[in-house]
Design a protein around this motif. Structure first.
Motif, PDB file in Angstrom:
ATOM      1  N   ILE A 128      60.813  61.298  45.822  1.00  0.00           N
ATOM      2  CA  ILE A 128      60.716  62.030  44.562  1.00  0.00           C
ATOM      3  C   ILE A 128      59.830  61.299  43.557  1.00  0.00           C
ATOM      4  O   ILE A 128      59.026  61.917  42.858  1.00  0.00           O
ATOM      5  N   ASP A 129      59.939  59.976  43.507  1.00  0.00           N
ATOM      6  CA  ASP A 129      59.100  59.225  42.574  1.00  0.00           C
ATOM      7  C   ASP A 129      57.633  59.287  42.982  1.00  0.00           C
ATOM      8  O   ASP A 129      56.741  59.376  42.127  1.00  0.00           O
ATOM      9  N   LYS A 130      57.373  59.258  44.298  1.00  0.00           N
ATOM     10  CA  LYS A 130      55.991  59.377  44.769  1.00  0.00           C
ATOM     11  C   LYS A 130      55.396  60.724  44.380  1.00  0.00           C
ATOM     12  O   LYS A 130      54.267  60.808  43.890  1.00  0.00           O
ATOM     13  N   LEU A 131      56.168  61.788  44.606  1.00  0.00           N
ATOM     14  CA  LEU A 131      55.679  63.129  44.306  1.00  0.00           C
ATOM     15  C   LEU A 131      55.471  63.325  42.809  1.00  0.00           C
ATOM     16  O   LEU A 131      54.491  63.940  42.380  1.00  0.00           O
ATOM     17  N   LYS A 132      56.375  62.787  42.012  1.00  0.00           N
ATOM     18  CA  LYS A 132      56.220  62.878  40.564  1.00  0.00           C
ATOM     19  C   LYS A 132      54.994  62.104  40.107  1.00  0.00           C
ATOM     20  O   LYS A 132      54.260  62.551  39.219  1.00  0.00           O
ATOM     21  N   SER A 133      54.742  60.948  40.732  1.00  0.00           N
ATOM     22  CA  SER A 133      53.576  60.134  40.367  1.00  0.00           C
ATOM     23  C   SER A 133      52.282  60.851  40.702  1.00  0.00           C
ATOM     24  O   SER A 133      51.346  60.893  39.894  1.00  0.00           O
ATOM     25  N   VAL A 134      52.223  61.431  41.909  1.00  0.00           N
ATOM     26  CA  VAL A 134      51.020  62.173  42.314  1.00  0.00           C
ATOM     27  C   VAL A 134      50.805  63.365  41.402  1.00  0.00           C
ATOM     28  O   VAL A 134      49.685  63.662  40.984  1.00  0.00           O
ATOM     29  N   HIS A 135      51.891  64.076  41.076  1.00  0.00           N
ATOM     30  CA  HIS A 135      51.785  65.238  40.197  1.00  0.00           C
ATOM     31  C   HIS A 135      51.255  64.824  38.823  1.00  0.00           C
ATOM     32  O   HIS A 135      50.387  65.495  38.248  1.00  0.00           O
ATOM     33  N   ALA A 136      51.753  63.703  38.300  1.00  0.00           N
ATOM     34  CA  ALA A 136      51.304  63.228  36.989  1.00  0.00           C
ATOM     35  C   ALA A 136      49.828  62.847  37.020  1.00  0.00           C
ATOM     36  O   ALA A 136      49.069  63.154  36.086  1.00  0.00           O
ATOM     37  N   GLN A 137      49.405  62.202  38.115  1.00  0.00           N
ATOM     38  CA  GLN A 137      48.001  61.828  38.242  1.00  0.00           C
ATOM     39  C   GLN A 137      47.114  63.064  38.342  1.00  0.00           C
ATOM     40  O   GLN A 137      46.006  63.096  37.804  1.00  0.00           O
ATOM     41  N   THR A 138      47.607  64.075  39.040  1.00  0.00           N
ATOM     42  CA  THR A 138      46.820  65.300  39.193  1.00  0.00           C
ATOM     43  C   THR A 138      46.695  66.033  37.862  1.00  0.00           C
ATOM     44  O   THR A 138      45.632  66.574  37.538  1.00  0.00           O
ATOM     45  N   LYS A 139      47.755  66.047  37.079  1.00  0.00           N
ATOM     46  CA  LYS A 139      47.696  66.704  35.772  1.00  0.00           C
ATOM     47  C   LYS A 139      46.638  66.052  34.880  1.00  0.00           C
ATOM     48  O   LYS A 139      45.980  66.727  34.093  1.00  0.00           O
ATOM     49  N   LYS A 140      46.475  64.742  35.035  1.00  0.00           N
ATOM     50  CA  LYS A 140      45.454  64.053  34.260  1.00  0.00           C
ATOM     51  C   LYS A 140      44.053  64.534  34.628  1.00  0.00           C
ATOM     52  O   LYS A 140      43.140  64.535  33.804  1.00  0.00           O
ATOM     53  N   LEU A 141      43.903  64.961  35.887  1.00  0.00           N
ATOM     54  CA  LEU A 141      42.597  65.431  36.342  1.00  0.00           C
ATOM     55  C   LEU A 141      42.194  66.746  35.678  1.00  0.00           C
ATOM     56  O   LEU A 141      41.026  67.111  35.679  1.00  0.00           O
ATOM     57  N   GLN A 142      43.184  67.453  35.129  1.00  0.00           N
ATOM     58  CA  GLN A 142      42.876  68.728  34.475  1.00  0.00           C
ATOM     59  C   GLN A 142      41.862  68.531  33.351  1.00  0.00           C
ATOM     60  O   GLN A 142      41.079  69.416  33.060  1.00  0.00           O
ATOM     61  N   GLY A 143      41.899  67.360  32.738  1.00  0.00           N
ATOM     62  CA  GLY A 143      40.960  67.097  31.652  1.00  0.00           C
ATOM     63  C   GLY A 143      39.531  66.981  32.117  1.00  0.00           C
ATOM     64  O   GLY A 143      38.599  67.064  31.301  1.00  0.00           O
ATOM     65  N   ASN A 144      39.338  66.800  33.434  1.00  0.00           N
ATOM     66  CA  ASN A 144      37.979  66.668  33.962  1.00  0.00           C
ATOM     67  C   ASN A 144      37.309  68.009  34.225  1.00  0.00           C
ATOM     68  O   ASN A 144      36.087  68.068  34.398  1.00  0.00           O
ATOM     69  N   LEU A 145      38.115  69.054  34.289  1.00  0.00           N
ATOM     70  CA  LEU A 145      37.566  70.383  34.545  1.00  0.00           C
ATOM     71  C   LEU A 145      38.142  71.369  33.533  1.00  0.00           C
ATOM     72  O   LEU A 145      39.350  71.640  33.549  1.00  0.00           O
TER      73      LEU A 145
END
Length: 221
Positions: free
Chosen positions: A36-53
């Motif tokens: 669960i912590d891994k998935l939450k971490s990946v999700h948080a990192q992906t949300k940060k990518l939203q700022g790139n597009l």
């Protein structure tokens, strides 16, 4: 009333082994939980990518992730790059995925999702991807590259004629292998569906890093 349906690139991504991850963390003590912590971490990192597009949409529910971007040929490479980064982040966290990328009319607002592009992408994942790869619609490839075929290093064409995201492109071979070796056991399982995915993953790595082959797989023993 104005037409709210617009053309989008849409990626549908399925996290492989999700039910086992849920079972593991729900049936073990808190001290033994690891997914669960891994998935939450990946999700948080992906949300940060939203700022790139600009105007990128990110939707996650259960074992499924949807990424959507308004259709613009000039943004296609950027969209593929973001999806590739997401897939690679999952690999580094010992999680495999597969999926499909297509395009079509799409609308998402206030948790309401209505999308032919998503249906097309989902069908690619369900019917064609099979292995841990994100397959790109051939119609989309032909639309983006009408003259000279695939001109993008982020896209590979496999022997079955399918195009998929080359997410190991430009990555560090040792980092990529660390992710793979954390998933693929030394002794491959006899379960055909899982064994096939692991063999495909090793062969894909060897294709991307031919001078750094870490492991050969005997298909006939």
């Amino acid at each position: 009333m104005s037409n709210i349906l617009k053309n989008y690139f849409v990626a549908f991504i399925d996290l492989l082994g999700f039910s086992n991850m849920v079972s593991h963390d729900c049936e073990n003590p808190v001290s033994s939980q690891k997914y669960i912590d891994k998935l939450k971490s990946v999700h948080a990192q992906t949300k940060k990518l939203q700022g790139n597009l600009e105007n990128l949409q990110l939707i996650q529910f259960s074992d499924s992730v949807v990424l959507a971007l308004p259709f613009n040929k000039e943004k296609f490479h950027d969209f593929l790059s973001l999806v590739a980064d997401y897939q690679y982040e999952l690999l580094k966290n010992s999680i495999l995925c597969r999926g499909g990328i297509s395009y079509g009319m799409h609308h998402f607002e206030d948790d309401f999702l209505f999308s032919s592009g998503l249906i097309h992408a989902y069908n690619l994942e369900k019917d064609i991807s099979v292995n841990p790869r994100i397959v790109i619609s051939k119609d989309l490839i032909d639309l983006i590259y009408p003259q000279n075929g695939n001109e993008n290093d982020l896209i590979l064409k496999e022997s079955d004629g399918s195009y998929f995201i080359n997410y190991l492109h430009t990555r560090k071979y040792d980092e990529a292998w660390k992710g793979i070796s954390s998933i693929v056991p030394d002794n491959l399982t006899n379960k055909p569906s899982i064994r096939g995915k692991h063999i495909w993953l090793i062969n894909y790595y060897n294709h991307c890093f031919p001078t750094q082959k870490q492991r050969e797989v005997a298909l006939f023993q």
